[in-house]
Design a protein around this motif. Structure first.
Motif, PDB file in Angstrom:
ATOM      1  N   ASP A  51       0.792  -1.229   0.000  1.00  8.70           N
ATOM      2  CA  ASP A  51       0.000   0.000   0.000  1.00  8.70           C
ATOM      3  C   ASP A  51       0.826   1.283   0.000  1.00  8.70           C
ATOM      4  O   ASP A  51       0.367   2.332  -0.423  1.00  8.70           O
ATOM      5  N   PHE A  52       2.047   1.230   0.522  1.00  2.08           N
ATOM      6  CA  PHE A  52       2.908   2.414   0.552  1.00  2.08           C
ATOM      7  C   PHE A  52       4.372   2.000   0.616  1.00  2.08           C
ATOM      8  O   PHE A  52       4.681   0.846   0.890  1.00  2.08           O
ATOM      9  N   ASP A  53       5.274   2.946   0.339  1.00  4.50           N
ATOM     10  CA  ASP A  53       6.715   2.693   0.360  1.00  4.50           C
ATOM     11  C   ASP A  53       7.350   3.189   1.652  1.00  4.50           C
ATOM     12  O   ASP A  53       6.870   4.135   2.273  1.00  4.50           O
ATOM     13  N   TRP A  54       8.452   2.557   2.014  1.00  5.93           N
ATOM     14  CA  TRP A  54       9.330   3.077   3.053  1.00  5.93           C
ATOM     15  C   TRP A  54      10.168   4.178   2.390  1.00  5.93           C
ATOM     16  O   TRP A  54      10.489   4.084   1.206  1.00  5.93           O
ATOM     17  N   ASN A  55      10.550   5.188   3.165  1.00  4.76           N
ATOM     18  CA  ASN A  55      11.361   6.271   2.623  1.00  4.76           C
ATOM     19  C   ASN A  55      12.537   6.587   3.530  1.00  4.76           C
ATOM     20  O   ASN A  55      12.441   6.412   4.746  1.00  4.76           O
ATOM     21  N   PRO A  56      13.651   7.070   2.940  1.00  2.00           N
ATOM     22  CA  PRO A  56      14.785   7.467   3.777  1.00  2.00           C
ATOM     23  C   PRO A  56      14.411   8.673   4.638  1.00  2.00           C
ATOM     24  O   PRO A  56      13.681   9.556   4.192  1.00  2.00           O
ATOM     25  N   ALA A  57      14.889   8.692   5.875  1.00  7.25           N
ATOM     26  CA  ALA A  57      14.665   9.819   6.786  1.00  7.25           C
ATOM     27  C   ALA A  57      16.003  10.197   7.404  1.00  7.25           C
ATOM     28  O   ALA A  57      16.863   9.341   7.616  1.00  7.25           O
ATOM     29  N   ASP A  58      16.176  11.480   7.692  1.00  4.68           N
ATOM     30  CA  ASP A  58      17.420  11.970   8.307  1.00  4.68           C
ATOM     31  C   ASP A  58      17.464  11.601   9.778  1.00  4.68           C
ATOM     32  O   ASP A  58      16.468  11.727  10.484  1.00  4.68           O
ATOM     33  N   ARG A  59      18.633  11.193  10.237  1.00  8.00           N
ATOM     34  CA  ARG A  59      18.832  10.963  11.668  1.00  8.00           C
ATOM     35  C   ARG A  59      18.856  12.313  12.383  1.00  8.00           C
ATOM     36  O   ARG A  59      19.289  13.314  11.819  1.00  8.00           O
ATOM     37  N   ASP A  60      18.444  12.326  13.639  1.00  5.14           N
ATOM     38  CA  ASP A  60      18.370  13.569  14.421  1.00  5.14           C
ATOM     39  C   ASP A  60      19.702  14.314  14.478  1.00  5.14           C
ATOM     40  O   ASP A  60      19.743  15.522  14.327  1.00  5.14           O
ATOM     41  N   ARG A  61      20.776  13.579  14.690  1.00  2.00           N
ATOM     42  CA  ARG A  61      22.071  14.226  14.863  1.00  2.00           C
ATOM     43  C   ARG A  61      22.775  14.478  13.526  1.00  2.00           C
ATOM     44  O   ARG A  61      23.937  14.837  13.499  1.00  2.00           O
ATOM     45  N   GLY A  62      22.081  14.228  12.438  1.00  4.86           N
ATOM     46  CA  GLY A  62      22.674  14.477  11.130  1.00  4.86           C
ATOM     47  C   GLY A  62      23.694  13.447  10.697  1.00  4.86           C
ATOM     48  O   GLY A  62      24.451  13.673   9.771  1.00  4.86           O
ATOM     49  N   ASP A  63      23.740  12.284  11.372  1.00  8.23           N
ATOM     50  CA  ASP A  63      24.740  11.266  11.014  1.00  8.23           C
ATOM     51  C   ASP A  63      24.124  10.165  10.166  1.00  8.23           C
ATOM     52  O   ASP A  63      24.131   9.012  10.522  1.00  8.23           O
ATOM     53  N   GLY A  64      23.560  10.546   9.028  1.00 10.02           N
ATOM     54  CA  GLY A  64      23.083   9.540   8.086  1.00 10.02           C
ATOM     55  C   GLY A  64      21.574   9.417   8.028  1.00 10.02           C
ATOM     56  O   GLY A  64      20.833  10.298   8.436  1.00 10.02           O
ATOM     57  N   TYR A  65      21.144   8.270   7.497  1.00 15.04           N
ATOM     58  CA  TYR A  65      19.739   8.034   7.216  1.00 15.04           C
ATOM     59  C   TYR A  65      19.280   6.711   7.799  1.00 15.04           C
ATOM     60  O   TYR A  65      20.079   5.845   8.087  1.00 15.04           O
ATOM     61  N   TYR A  66      17.971   6.576   7.917  1.00 11.51           N
ATOM     62  CA  TYR A  66      17.335   5.296   8.219  1.00 11.51           C
ATOM     63  C   TYR A  66      16.090   5.221   7.339  1.00 11.51           C
ATOM     64  O   TYR A  66      15.725   6.201   6.691  1.00 11.51           O
ATOM     65  N   MET A  67      15.451   4.073   7.288  1.00 13.84           N
ATOM     66  CA  MET A  67      14.225   3.931   6.503  1.00 13.84           C
ATOM     67  C   MET A  67      13.038   4.036   7.446  1.00 13.84           C
ATOM     68  O   MET A  67      13.053   3.464   8.538  1.00 13.84           O
ATOM     69  N   ALA A  68      12.006   4.781   7.001  1.00 18.87           N
ATOM     70  CA  ALA A  68      10.889   5.050   7.902  1.00 18.87           C
ATOM     71  C   ALA A  68       9.562   5.074   7.165  1.00 18.87           C
ATOM     72  O   ALA A  68       9.502   5.309   5.960  1.00 18.87           O
ATOM     73  N   VAL A  69       8.503   4.844   7.939  1.00 20.51           N
ATOM     74  CA  VAL A  69       7.132   5.027   7.483  1.00 20.51           C
ATOM     75  C   VAL A  69       6.458   5.940   8.503  1.00 20.51           C
ATOM     76  O   VAL A  69       6.298   5.560   9.662  1.00 20.51           O
ATOM     77  N   PRO A  70       6.060   7.166   8.102  1.00 19.16           N
ATOM     78  CA  PRO A  70       5.348   8.043   9.029  1.00 19.16           C
ATOM     79  C   PRO A  70       3.970   7.476   9.368  1.00 19.16           C
ATOM     80  O   PRO A  70       3.359   6.786   8.549  1.00 19.16           O
ATOM     81  N   ALA A  71       3.487   7.770  10.576  1.00 20.87           N
ATOM     82  CA  ALA A  71       2.212   7.211  11.059  1.00 20.87           C
ATOM     83  C   ALA A  71       1.018   7.622  10.207  1.00 20.87           C
ATOM     84  O   ALA A  71       0.033   6.908  10.134  1.00 20.87           O
ATOM     85  N   PHE A  72       1.090   8.778   9.555  1.00 23.22           N
ATOM     86  CA  PHE A  72      -0.096   9.275   8.843  1.00 23.22           C
ATOM     87  C   PHE A  72      -0.211   8.745   7.410  1.00 23.22           C
ATOM     88  O   PHE A  72      -1.158   9.064   6.710  1.00 23.22           O
ATOM     89  N   VAL A  73       0.722   7.917   6.949  1.00 24.39           N
ATOM     90  CA  VAL A  73       0.686   7.395   5.577  1.00 24.39           C
ATOM     91  C   VAL A  73      -0.318   6.250   5.480  1.00 24.39           C
ATOM     92  O   VAL A  73      -0.312   5.336   6.293  1.00 24.39           O
ATOM     93  N   GLY A  74      -1.187   6.308   4.484  1.00 22.97           N
ATOM     94  CA  GLY A  74      -2.126   5.211   4.239  1.00 22.97           C
ATOM     95  C   GLY A  74      -3.301   5.181   5.198  1.00 22.97           C
ATOM     96  O   GLY A  74      -3.533   6.122   5.958  1.00 22.97           O
ATOM     97  N   HIS A  75      -4.035   4.069   5.168  1.00 21.36           N
ATOM     98  CA  HIS A  75      -5.195   3.859   6.022  1.00 21.36           C
ATOM     99  C   HIS A  75      -4.881   2.750   7.014  1.00 21.36           C
ATOM    100  O   HIS A  75      -3.962   1.965   6.800  1.00 21.36           O
ATOM    101  N   LYS A  76      -5.687   2.652   8.082  1.00 23.91           N
ATOM    102  CA  LYS A  76      -5.477   1.610   9.084  1.00 23.91           C
ATOM    103  C   LYS A  76      -5.397   0.240   8.395  1.00 23.91           C
ATOM    104  O   LYS A  76      -6.156  -0.028   7.484  1.00 23.91           O
ATOM    105  N   LYS A  77      -4.464  -0.557   8.842  1.00 21.19           N
ATOM    106  CA  LYS A  77      -4.194  -1.919   8.336  1.00 21.19           C
ATOM    107  C   LYS A  77      -3.453  -1.947   6.989  1.00 21.19           C
ATOM    108  O   LYS A  77      -3.121  -3.020   6.502  1.00 21.19           O
ATOM    109  N   ASP A  78      -3.208  -0.795   6.342  1.00 22.98           N
ATOM    110  CA  ASP A  78      -2.380  -0.787   5.130  1.00 22.98           C
ATOM    111  C   ASP A  78      -0.972  -1.239   5.503  1.00 22.98           C
ATOM    112  O   ASP A  78      -0.512  -1.015   6.626  1.00 22.98           O
TER     113      ASP A  78
END
Length: 148
Positions: free
Chosen positions: A19-46
């Protein structure tokens, strides 16, 4: 296999049938990236699936998959891990974090005659509107998982 998302994305593949893709997100301290899914993406159970292709695992051996994960926010959803040869049931699942901190997940992978060709991280959307599900520093080592 050592896959942190700051050095590129290894052999990661987004699932085209989810239903949706994971996307790169910046680390808080600026030391690279991680993969993330924000809570508001898609519908419940997607669900969104990110698969790591494994090419050279030896039959009849043991491996340990170690990864960092974070479930931040109220009712953010679930994070599951599936092994390619056991698609029906997850080998690991987490549905909430005690806090916003990163934690470490470990999964033992025992190879029989057939080898595991992939590991899939699946995010399932919850009811929450804030927070995110994140994954980083995915490492596969041969042998059993080390004790903490």
């Amino acid at each position: 296999v050592d896959c942190s998302f700051s050095r590129g994305v290894c052999d990661w593949k987004q699932d085209a049938d989810d239903d949706f893709d994971w996307n790169p997100a910046d680390r808080d301290r600026g030391d690279g990236y991680y993969m993330a899914v924000p809570a508001f993406v898609g519908h419940k159970k997607d669900t969104g699936r990110l698969t790591l292709l494994l090419t050279s695992l030896k039959p009849k051996s043991s491996y340990c998959l170690i990864f960092s994960y974070r479930l931040a926010g109220e009712r953010v959803g679930k994070l599951r891990v599936f092994l390619e040869n056991k698609k029906t049931a997850p080998v690991w699942e987490q549905n909430k974090g005690k806090d916003e901190r990163w934690r470490t997940g470990k999964i033992e992978i025992f190879q029989g005659a057939e080898t595991t060709n992939s590991v899939t991280f699946e995010s399932e959307r919850g009811k929450g509107k804030t927070g995110e599900i994140g994954v980083d520093n995915v490492i596969l080592i041969s042998g059993l998982c080390p004790e903490d």
